[in-house]
Design a protein around this motif. Structure first.
Motif, short mmCIF file in Angstrom:
data_model
loop_
_atom_site.label_atom_id
_atom_site.label_comp_id
_atom_site.label_asym_id
_atom_site.label_seq_id
_atom_site.Cartn_x
_atom_site.Cartn_y
_atom_site.Cartn_z
N MET A 156 0.87 -1.18 0.00
CA MET A 156 0.00 0.00 0.00
C MET A 156 0.90 1.22 0.00
N GLY A 157 0.39 2.31 -0.53
CA GLY A 157 1.25 3.48 -0.61
C GLY A 157 0.50 4.78 -0.71
N TRP A 158 1.24 5.85 -0.51
CA TRP A 158 0.72 7.21 -0.65
C TRP A 158 1.53 7.92 -1.73
N TYR A 159 0.84 8.64 -2.58
CA TYR A 159 1.44 9.44 -3.63
C TYR A 159 0.83 10.84 -3.54
N ARG A 160 1.49 11.81 -4.15
CA ARG A 160 0.93 13.15 -4.16
C ARG A 160 1.23 13.83 -5.48
N GLN A 161 0.36 14.78 -5.80
CA GLN A 161 0.52 15.56 -7.02
C GLN A 161 0.21 17.01 -6.72
N ALA A 162 1.23 17.84 -6.88
CA ALA A 162 1.06 19.28 -6.70
C ALA A 162 0.67 19.90 -8.03
N PRO A 163 0.05 21.07 -8.00
CA PRO A 163 -0.37 21.73 -9.24
C PRO A 163 0.80 21.91 -10.20
N GLY A 164 0.61 21.49 -11.44
CA GLY A 164 1.64 21.66 -12.45
C GLY A 164 2.80 20.70 -12.37
N LYS A 165 2.69 19.72 -11.47
CA LYS A 165 3.78 18.76 -11.30
C LYS A 165 3.27 17.34 -11.52
N GLN A 166 4.22 16.43 -11.75
CA GLN A 166 3.85 15.03 -11.90
C GLN A 166 3.59 14.42 -10.53
N ARG A 167 2.80 13.34 -10.54
CA ARG A 167 2.57 12.61 -9.31
C ARG A 167 3.87 11.98 -8.84
N GLU A 168 4.10 12.03 -7.53
CA GLU A 168 5.32 11.48 -6.98
C GLU A 168 5.02 10.57 -5.79
N LEU A 169 5.90 9.61 -5.60
CA LEU A 169 5.75 8.71 -4.47
C LEU A 169 6.07 9.43 -3.17
N VAL A 170 5.26 9.18 -2.16
CA VAL A 170 5.51 9.73 -0.84
C VAL A 170 6.07 8.63 0.07
#
Length: 119
Positions: free
Chosen positions: A34-48
């Motif tokens: 299981m995992g968490w990822y995040r995506q900031a405006p204008g950026k690619q999704r990244e692994l957290v």
């Protein structure tokens, strides 16, 4: 069918804390990673952060020492404790799970929850 539902996002001041939860439901036989990822405006999704069923964890360097991922296998739930939040942590946070269900193994995603860190 497997559904992931996140909760716990919101608005927090820099330096504050938030705890995200992600609960998996449906015809689940087993969940591996299981995992968490995040995506900031204008950026690619990244692994957290990710966590295996056995509890082995992996973190992005940008959150190491501030965020803690954990899970409750009995509840099919993964958590993300976020401390010392920075403005750069602002993003939509999504969870995923590698689950075995009636249709076999697949990776499922939640809809995402907004985390906004203000100054």
């Amino acid at each position: 069918q497997v559904q992931l539902v996140e909760s716990g996002g919101g608005l927090v001041q820099a330096g504050g804390s938030l705890r995200l939860s992600c609960a998996a439901s449906g015809s689940i036989f087993s969940i591996d990673a299981m995992g968490w990822y995040r995506q900031a405006p204008g950026k690619q999704r990244e692994l957290v952060a990710t966590i295996t069923r056995a509890g082995s964890t992996n973190y992005a360097s940008s959150v190491k020492g501030r965020f803690t991922i954990s899970r409750d296998n009995a509840k099919n739930t993964v958590y993300l404790e976020m401390n010392s939040l920075k403005l750069t942590d602002t993003a939509v946070y999504s969870c995923n799970a590698e689950a075995y269900s009636l249709t076999g193994w697949a990776i499922y995603w939640g809809q995402g929850t907004q985390v906004t860190v203000s100054s």
